[in-house]
Structure formats: C-alpha cells, structure tokens
Design an enzyme around this catalytic site. Structure first.
Site, PDB file in Angstrom:
ATOM      1  N   HIS A  62       7.965  12.564 -19.826  1.00 15.48           N
ATOM      2  CA  HIS A  62       7.504  13.722 -19.267  1.00 15.48           C
ATOM      3  C   HIS A  62       8.762  14.283 -18.727  1.00 15.48           C
ATOM      4  O   HIS A  62       9.521  13.970 -17.638  1.00 15.48           O
ATOM      5  CB  HIS A  62       6.572  13.423 -18.232  1.00 15.48           C
ATOM      6  N   MET A  83      -5.425   9.675 -18.020  1.00 13.07           N
ATOM      7  CA  MET A  83      -4.918   9.511 -16.515  1.00 13.07           C
ATOM      8  C   MET A  83      -4.524  10.805 -16.201  1.00 13.07           C
ATOM      9  O   MET A  83      -3.931  11.034 -14.987  1.00 13.07           O
ATOM     10  CB  MET A  83      -4.087   8.418 -16.229  1.00 13.07           C
TER      11      MET A  83
END
Length: 316
Positions: free
Chosen positions: A71, A230
């Site tokens: 990320h 998630m």
C-alpha cells in the site's frame, strides 16, 4: 481548532481545498475514484502519463496513512482511457492498523467533495467458495458486515447531514448497471483461452489482522459469504451514505481453509513426527506475501477489466 473538534465535513473540505489549489483545472473534478487494494497499485499505471499528478497521503490534511506492505500511500490524478478524469487511491488505511472507522473511510468523503460520482473499490481476498480459484476475479454484489452489525460502524455517532441521511439503505449498494457493464468488458479484454474466471458474489468483512480460523471460515461460508477480507465494506457504507455509485471487485489471492482442524486423538497421527504434524496444520495457510504475489500475477487482467468497464460506462 483541533482536528478532533472538526467535523468530517470540515476536514474533507480542507483536504479538497489543498488538492484543488495544486491540481490543474482539468483534474479538479474527477468523475471516478478507484481504490487500489493489496498488490493492485498497478492500476495507477493505467493513467495517461502526460496527465498524471500525484500526492503522498502525508501531505494531504487529515488523510490516513497506511503502514502495510503493498500500500504505497499516494493519490494519483489523471485521465483514464481518452478523457475520463479520475483519482486513484494507491493503498488504503485499515481498521486493524489502529485507525478508527471514521479515519479509514475519510478518503471517500474527500472524493465526494471533489465531485466524484462513482467509486470503484478493489481488494485482495480469501476465497470461501470452493468454485473460486486463486487468481479469479469476483464482482461483488453484496456484503456481510458483522462488525457493523455489532456497532463498529463508520456511521456511528452524530449523522453528517452534509453527506447523507441518518439511516441509509444498503440493499441497492452495488450498482446494477455498472455490474452489467463488467461482463461486457470481460469479453473485450480477457482472452477466451484464459483460465481466469469472473464470478459474482458476497464479501465478508473481518477486522483482522489475523487471517480467519477454519471454524470462522466455515461460519462465514454458511452465512453466505463467497470471499473474505479486511477492507472495502466500511468504504462502501460511507460511499452509499454520500450518494456515490459503487462498483467493487475482489481478487482471490488464497483459498481459505474450511476443513476442520485435525484432532489430537486421530489414530493416524500418533506415529508422526512433530515436523509432519506442523506440515499438516500449515497446509493451505495464508500469508501476506502470498497475497501480494497473487496480486502481481493477476494485476494486468484486473487493470484491463476495470479500465474497460469505465471506458464503456463513461468514455466518449
């Protein structure tokens, strides 16, 4: 005024003011926002090079910063296809990192204030449906939000009236017209000889950061979930609260283990060495590097599918 004293509306407007003061006029009102999940940051490479402008999350007021590998933590603005102004969120913050639900979903409110009308969310997910293979793409049409049902919800607290109503419905959360266009795009960009499959299914949100136990995976499957992950669902809740159209995809990066854990009194295990027992337990166990690797292997197909769907929906 301290940040904690400012409403989400005020904070979103401050972030937008920062961005618009720096963006070229042609990119100040993107039509589409895309959230790139684990290993799917390559979606940003679909932006036309000559139009690309990017900002680190750390430079944008109030923007949450991810800490997880895969990320990058940057907003990328530019044009998709010929002339679709877009903003791509390369990496997202997660609840399990310690962010509140309000922080995790803050970027969606920024997109709303930028003028975005449609948000596309992608993620890496574990496959619960036995018909799904690693590398398959799942077009989401519903979700199970157990945390939200229990009160860990991004809309908890005083309602942000500037964005939406107190009790937003979610039965229509996943835009049907956009989902219809995905199937058209699939035929256009995925070779007929490809072994990768497109499914349509239900995503279950879990808090993380642990992967699910076998019993938890079986429970989620019994509840009707096809994939588990998630992220994504809190963002979808806030997107619909803001009145945005939603399109969401999961890339199946591992198959969840649903088989019951071996019992300690099983006869055939009694003569096995400790190393053999460990190997039995580790069979099918998920790991983050595995998730990222599956994302890399399937990224091009995912990129092509998302871009072609948007070109079909919004292109000139």
């Amino acid at each position: 005024m301290a940040e904690s004293d400012k409403s989400s509306f005020e904070q979103a407007n401050e972030a937008v003011s920062y961005l618009k003061s720096r963006l070229p006029e042609s990119l100040q009102t993107p039509q589409v926002a895309i959230v790139c999940g684990s290993g799917l940051g390559g979606l940003a490479d679909t932006i036309q090079t000559e139009s690309r402008v990017e900002y680190d999350y750390s430079s944008i007021p109030h923007f949450p910063r991810p800490t997880v590998a895969g990320h990058a933590g940057k907003l990328v603005f530019g044009f998709l296809g010929q002339r679709i102004p877009a903003v791509l969120m390369v990496g997202r913050a997660h609840y399990y990192e310690g962010h509140s639900m309000d922080r995790v979903t803050f970027p969606i409110r920024v997109f709303k204030q930028l003028g975005v009308g449609t948000v596309v969310l992608t993620n890496a997910a574990g496959g619960l449906n036995s018909e799904y293979g690693v590398g398959d793409i799942v077009l989401l049409n519903d979700h199970i939000f157990l945390a939200g049902l229990a009160g860990v919800h991004p809309l908890r607290g005083p309602n942000a009236e500037e964005f939406g109503v107190r009790f937003p419905p979610l039965s229509d959360a996943y835009d049907l017209d956009l989902r219809r266009r995905v199937y058209q795009a699939w035929k256009e960009v995925i070779p007929s000889k490809s072994t990768r499959k497109l499914h349509e299914g239900v995503y279950a949100f879990v808090g993380g950061p642990t992967y699910e136990t076998r019993a938890e995976s079986r429970m989620l499957r019994m509840l009707g979930a096809d994939v588990v992950g998630m992220s994504t669902v809190p963002e979808i809740v806030v997107a619909r609260h803001c009145g945005l159209r939603v399109l969401a995809f999961s890339l199946v990066t591992n198959n969840a283990v649903l088989a019951p854990v071996p019992r300690g009194d099983e006869h055939e295990l009694q003569d096995k060495a400790a190393g053999e027992l460990s190997a039995i337990l580790e069979e099918g166990k998920a790991g983050h590097e595995e998730v990222l690797e599956a994302g890399r292997a399937s990224a091009l197909d995912m990129q092509g599918l998302v871009v072609q769907t948007l070109v079909n929906a919004f292109g000139q």
